[in-house]
Design an enzyme around this catalytic site. Structure first.
Site, mmCIF file in Angstrom:
data_model
loop_
_atom_site.group_PDB
_atom_site.id
_atom_site.type_symbol
_atom_site.label_atom_id
_atom_site.label_comp_id
_atom_site.label_asym_id
_atom_site.label_seq_id
_atom_site.Cartn_x
_atom_site.Cartn_y
_atom_site.Cartn_z
ATOM 1 N N GLY A 87 2.045 -1.684 -2.769
ATOM 2 C CA GLY A 87 3.145 -0.371 -3.283
ATOM 3 C C GLY A 87 2.694 1.023 -2.771
ATOM 4 O O GLY A 87 3.474 1.666 -2.080
ATOM 5 N N GLU B 45 -8.117 4.873 -3.602
ATOM 6 C CA GLU B 45 -8.267 3.377 -4.079
ATOM 7 C C GLU B 45 -9.588 3.099 -4.483
ATOM 8 O O GLU B 45 -10.678 3.630 -3.930
ATOM 9 C CB GLU B 45 -8.093 2.745 -2.668
ATOM 10 C CG GLU B 45 -8.418 1.070 -2.589
ATOM 11 C CD GLU B 45 -7.622 0.305 -3.937
ATOM 12 O OE1 GLU B 45 -6.424 0.447 -3.982
ATOM 13 O OE2 GLU B 45 -8.401 0.032 -4.675
ATOM 14 N N GLN B 46 -9.416 2.440 -5.837
ATOM 15 C CA GLN B 46 -10.812 2.213 -6.213
ATOM 16 C C GLN B 46 -11.608 1.360 -5.629
ATOM 17 O O GLN B 46 -12.898 1.403 -5.779
ATOM 18 C CB GLN B 46 -10.628 1.748 -7.705
ATOM 19 C CG GLN B 46 -9.810 0.406 -7.976
ATOM 20 C CD GLN B 46 -9.556 -0.388 -9.312
ATOM 21 O OE1 GLN B 46 -10.113 0.298 -10.130
ATOM 22 N NE2 GLN B 46 -9.282 -1.321 -9.443
ATOM 23 N N HIS C 180 5.617 -13.969 -0.020
ATOM 24 C CA HIS C 180 6.961 -14.340 0.599
ATOM 25 C C HIS C 180 7.285 -12.698 0.879
ATOM 26 O O HIS C 180 7.203 -11.845 -0.108
ATOM 27 C CB HIS C 180 8.031 -14.751 -0.331
ATOM 28 C CG HIS C 180 7.774 -16.175 -0.767
ATOM 29 N ND1 HIS C 180 8.746 -17.180 -0.532
ATOM 30 C CD2 HIS C 180 6.947 -16.497 -1.524
ATOM 31 C CE1 HIS C 180 8.226 -18.215 -1.158
ATOM 32 N NE2 HIS C 180 7.187 -17.888 -1.669
ATOM 33 N N ARG D 169 -1.228 -12.608 2.475
ATOM 34 C CA ARG D 169 -1.296 -11.433 1.632
ATOM 35 C C ARG D 169 -2.493 -10.658 2.414
ATOM 36 O O ARG D 169 -2.130 -9.277 2.573
ATOM 37 C CB ARG D 169 -1.506 -11.700 0.326
ATOM 38 C CG ARG D 169 -1.257 -10.427 -0.567
ATOM 39 C CD ARG D 169 -1.753 -10.776 -1.720
ATOM 40 N NE ARG D 169 -1.688 -9.589 -2.667
ATOM 41 C CZ ARG D 169 -0.994 -9.109 -3.623
ATOM 42 N NH1 ARG D 169 0.106 -10.183 -3.871
ATOM 43 N NH2 ARG D 169 -0.668 -7.960 -4.135
ATOM 44 N N LEU E 274 -9.677 6.499 -10.246
ATOM 45 C CA LEU E 274 -9.261 7.537 -11.115
ATOM 46 C C LEU E 274 -9.655 7.173 -12.645
ATOM 47 O O LEU E 274 -9.619 6.134 -12.764
ATOM 48 C CB LEU E 274 -7.695 7.405 -10.949
ATOM 49 C CG LEU E 274 -7.255 8.603 -11.682
ATOM 50 C CD1 LEU E 274 -7.435 10.135 -11.138
ATOM 51 C CD2 LEU E 274 -5.548 8.369 -12.040
ATOM 52 N N TYR F 230 3.733 -23.019 0.713
ATOM 53 C CA TYR F 230 4.349 -22.491 2.086
ATOM 54 C C TYR F 230 3.363 -22.165 3.223
ATOM 55 O O TYR F 230 2.017 -21.986 2.712
ATOM 56 C CB TYR F 230 5.354 -21.142 1.872
ATOM 57 C CG TYR F 230 4.634 -20.142 1.069
ATOM 58 C CD1 TYR F 230 4.017 -19.175 1.515
ATOM 59 C CD2 TYR F 230 4.568 -20.139 -0.413
ATOM 60 C CE1 TYR F 230 3.644 -17.843 0.842
ATOM 61 C CE2 TYR F 230 4.323 -18.833 -0.976
ATOM 62 C CZ TYR F 230 3.811 -18.030 -0.449
ATOM 63 O OH TYR F 230 3.102 -16.918 -1.215
ATOM 64 N N ASP G 67 3.806 -2.421 -9.879
ATOM 65 C CA ASP G 67 3.437 -3.157 -10.919
ATOM 66 C C ASP G 67 2.902 -2.000 -12.163
ATOM 67 O O ASP G 67 2.845 -2.490 -13.440
ATOM 68 C CB ASP G 67 2.026 -3.954 -10.893
ATOM 69 C CG ASP G 67 2.361 -5.293 -10.475
ATOM 70 O OD1 ASP G 67 3.678 -5.438 -10.126
ATOM 71 O OD2 ASP G 67 1.606 -6.328 -10.427
ATOM 72 N N ALA H 113 5.647 -7.729 -5.355
ATOM 73 C CA ALA H 113 5.404 -6.816 -4.349
ATOM 74 C C ALA H 113 6.483 -6.142 -3.584
ATOM 75 O O ALA H 113 6.599 -4.875 -3.368
ATOM 76 C CB ALA H 113 4.230 -7.386 -3.477
HETATM 77 P P1 FAD Z 1 -1.449 -3.780 -6.853
HETATM 78 O O1 FAD Z 1 -1.150 -4.545 -6.032
HETATM 79 O O2 FAD Z 1 -2.150 -4.414 -8.154
HETATM 80 O O3 FAD Z 1 -2.441 -2.493 -6.462
HETATM 81 C C1 FAD Z 1 -2.644 -1.609 -7.043
HETATM 82 C C2 FAD Z 1 -3.915 -1.126 -6.473
HETATM 83 O O4 FAD Z 1 -4.471 0.160 -7.365
HETATM 84 C C3 FAD Z 1 -5.310 -1.916 -6.289
HETATM 85 O O5 FAD Z 1 -5.535 -1.845 -4.880
HETATM 86 C C4 FAD Z 1 -6.129 -1.378 -7.104
HETATM 87 O O6 FAD Z 1 -7.384 -1.676 -6.981
HETATM 88 C C5 FAD Z 1 -5.833 0.083 -7.130
HETATM 89 N N1 FAD Z 1 -6.298 0.828 -8.601
HETATM 90 C C6 FAD Z 1 -6.229 0.311 -9.902
HETATM 91 N N2 FAD Z 1 -6.626 1.032 -10.561
HETATM 92 C C7 FAD Z 1 -7.000 2.148 -10.096
HETATM 93 C C8 FAD Z 1 -7.695 3.390 -10.449
HETATM 94 N N3 FAD Z 1 -7.708 3.801 -11.595
HETATM 95 N N4 FAD Z 1 -7.975 4.319 -9.363
HETATM 96 C C9 FAD Z 1 -7.698 4.024 -7.939
HETATM 97 N N5 FAD Z 1 -7.215 2.864 -7.594
HETATM 98 C C10 FAD Z 1 -6.749 1.945 -8.732
HETATM 99 N N6 FAD Z 1 4.714 -10.496 -5.204
HETATM 100 C C11 FAD Z 1 5.940 -10.747 -4.038
HETATM 101 O O7 FAD Z 1 6.339 -9.783 -3.812
HETATM 102 N N7 FAD Z 1 5.840 -11.928 -3.591
HETATM 103 C C12 FAD Z 1 4.893 -13.035 -3.668
HETATM 104 O O8 FAD Z 1 4.944 -13.983 -3.166
HETATM 105 C C13 FAD Z 1 3.905 -12.956 -4.831
HETATM 106 N N8 FAD Z 1 3.058 -13.823 -5.498
HETATM 107 C C14 FAD Z 1 2.270 -13.489 -6.302
HETATM 108 C C15 FAD Z 1 1.341 -14.490 -6.931
HETATM 109 C C16 FAD Z 1 0.456 -14.299 -7.988
HETATM 110 C C17 FAD Z 1 -0.416 -15.425 -8.646
HETATM 111 C C18 FAD Z 1 0.364 -13.200 -8.780
HETATM 112 C C19 FAD Z 1 -0.493 -12.573 -9.907
HETATM 113 C C20 FAD Z 1 1.215 -11.944 -8.111
HETATM 114 C C21 FAD Z 1 2.117 -12.104 -7.027
HETATM 115 N N9 FAD Z 1 3.108 -11.325 -6.625
HETATM 116 C C22 FAD Z 1 3.851 -11.594 -5.606
HETATM 117 C C23 FAD Z 1 3.154 -9.872 -7.392
HETATM 118 C C24 FAD Z 1 2.462 -9.075 -6.470
HETATM 119 O O9 FAD Z 1 1.008 -9.403 -6.501
HETATM 120 C C25 FAD Z 1 2.479 -7.566 -7.401
HETATM 121 O O10 FAD Z 1 3.775 -7.250 -8.057
HETATM 122 C C26 FAD Z 1 2.140 -6.491 -6.444
HETATM 123 O O11 FAD Z 1 0.758 -6.707 -5.910
HETATM 124 C C27 FAD Z 1 2.160 -5.061 -7.208
HETATM 125 O O12 FAD Z 1 1.702 -4.149 -6.327
HETATM 126 P P2 FAD Z 1 1.276 -2.712 -6.599
HETATM 127 O O13 FAD Z 1 1.085 -1.928 -5.279
HETATM 128 O O14 FAD Z 1 2.132 -1.835 -7.543
HETATM 129 O O15 FAD Z 1 -0.125 -3.084 -7.524
#
Ligand code: FAD
Length: 383
Positions: free
Chosen positions: A16, A35-36, A48, A109, A131, A216, A295, A308
């Site tokens: 995201g 990024e942490q 997917h 991924r 952060l 898949y 998330d 994601a």
């Molecule tokens: P995240 O991917 O969690 O990224 C957050 C980032 O912020 C990380 O890099 C982290 O290190 C960083 N961060 C956290 N705290 C701090 C801080 N304090 N300071 C600086 N950086 C920080 N989604 C799909 O669309 N398709 C799929 O097929 C799918 N399969 C999945 C399978 C599993 C088993 C799981 C658990 C999830 C799956 N998801 C899938 C969901 C998906 O992984 C999440 O919804 C997605 O990663 C959310 O993206 P995001 O960027 O919001 O958060």
């Protein structure tokens, strides 16, 4: 008259955050990413990317590369895990391109993430920056990082995942809800599967009453096959984001399943286990100069494979709203963004929670055909 665009800090370079930063930088916003993690690695997992996400990838400029990188399943099949009977056949492939306006791919991924992070201005991407504290001073935001450094920005986007520090600042400390389900994840070299006289389909979900296994390919050359499960487990007390699982644990969890699943388990060398975390829809997505996406705003069980993708759609909608109102009107932009994302993200959260998606034949157009750039904008006042 020239207007300068506000400076933006994106916290978190997950899928995201990377999408938001890439789109903001393309639109000319001075955007820093914090990024942490010290670096990213190619963890064993697939994802997917539905046509709704691929339309955003088109704007970022990586749609063609992803199409080459990913596997293009002709269908999403749902099958009874025990009898093998087909429960649904959802057409993808060329049908998805024609009907939904872009390809449906499954991809590694780590490969997707690396490609997205490569799109960012590398001088403005800062690893090892966790952060700790954010202070919205009204006219600017001050951020403090765990390494003792400090930075400022006009606007801050919390793309920092399920345990978001920005969410906590806005809404107070509250642990996410453990759903009572875990996911096992493993990647298997497809070469190993040649020893079996079985058909390993490009995208298939094996179901039984309280558990499933989604399987898949994660590369276009179909050399890597991936499974991810949903299995009930009453408690999660490990205190880490994942733990190692084992072939024996997999055999026990799927002992009633048919030969394809047994073959996959036999071929498993390394398998990890992840707790599935959720939150109820948040009452607040933004306040003054701070805004959430992905998330951080709406963590969900992954059973629609849309978590994601929702983060990526959020990123695109946020930038669209900033361009619509003019970024100086960030309060209006953030409220317009929330009004145009809340209902859809909450619905996807709910269907993911229920784990009913595509189990039976159904029309997936409301998810896959969605075009974040074309959907008419809802006025927050008439919500
Ligand atoms: P995240 O991917 O969690 O990224 C957050 C980032 O912020 C990380 O890099 C982290 O290190 C960083 N961060 C956290 N705290 C701090 C801080 N304090 N300071 C600086 N950086 C920080 N989604 C799909 O669309 N398709 C799929 O097929 C799918 N399969 C999945 C399978 C599993 C088993 C799981 C658990 C999830 C799956 N998801 C899938 C969901 C998906 O992984 C999440 O919804 C997605 O990663 C959310 O993206 P995001 O960027 O919001 O958060």
């Amino acid at each position: 008259m020239t207007t300068t665009k506000p400076s933006i800090a994106v916290i978190g370079a997950g899928l995201g955050g990377a999408a938001a930063a890439a789109l903001l930088q393309k639109a000319g916003y001075p955007t820093q990413v914090y990024e942490q993690a010290p670096e990213f690695s190619r963890l064993g997992a697939g994802i997917h990317l539905g046509p709704n996400a691929m339309k955003v990838m088109r704007r970022i400029g990586i749609e063609d590369q992803l199409e080459r990188m990913g596997s293009h399943p002709s269908h999403w099949f749902s099958r009874d895990g025990e009898t093998g009977e087909y429960l649904s056949r959802i057409p993808l492939g060329d049908f998805a391109k024609q009907e939904y306006g872009a390809a449906y791919i499954t991809v590694h991924r780590g490969d997707l993430h690396a490609l997205m992070v490569d799109q960012l201005d590398q001088d403005r991407l800062h690893f090892g920056k966790r952060l700790q504290k954010v202070d919205d001073q009204g006219d600017q935001v001050v951020m403090n990082f765990a390494d003792g450094t400090e930075a400022t920005a006009d606007l801050v986007i919390g793309a920092d995942g399920v345990n978001s520090v920005i969410r906590e600042h806005l809404l107070g400390e509250e642990a996410p809800i453990y759903s009572g389900w875990v996911a096992h994840r493993a990647i298997i070299p497809a070469e190993k599967l040649k020893a079996y006289d079985l058909d390993f389909e490009a995208c298939v979900k094996w179901w039984s009453e309280d558990r499933h296994m989604m399987v898949y390919y994660v590369t276009g050359d179909q050399k890597e096959y991936y499974y991810v499960t949903g299995v009930p487990e009453p408690d999660w007390n490990h205190g880490t984001s994942f733990v190692d699982s084992s072939r024996e644990e997999m055999r026990e969890a799927f002992k009633n399943y048919g030969p394809e699943v047994q073959a996959l388990i036999d071929c498993t060398d390394k398998v990890t286990k992840w707790p599935l975390l959720e939150r109820n829809p948040l009452p607040l997505w933004h306040d003054n100069r701070l805004v959430l996406l992905g998330d951080a705003a709406h963590p969900m069980k992954p059973h629609m494979a849309q978590g994601a993708v929702m983060a990526i759609e959020d990123a695109a909608m946020l930038v669209r709203c900033m361009e619509t109102t003019g970024a100086d009107n960030y309060a209006d932009a953030f409220e317009l963004y929330r009004a145009n994302r809340f209902e859809r993200a909450s619905r996807v959260q709910q269907v993911s929670h229920d784990n009913t998606w595509l189990r039976q034949n159904e029309d997936p157009a409301w998810v896959f055909a969605h075009d974040v750039y074309e959907v008419p904008l809802k006025d927050p006042k008439t919500e």
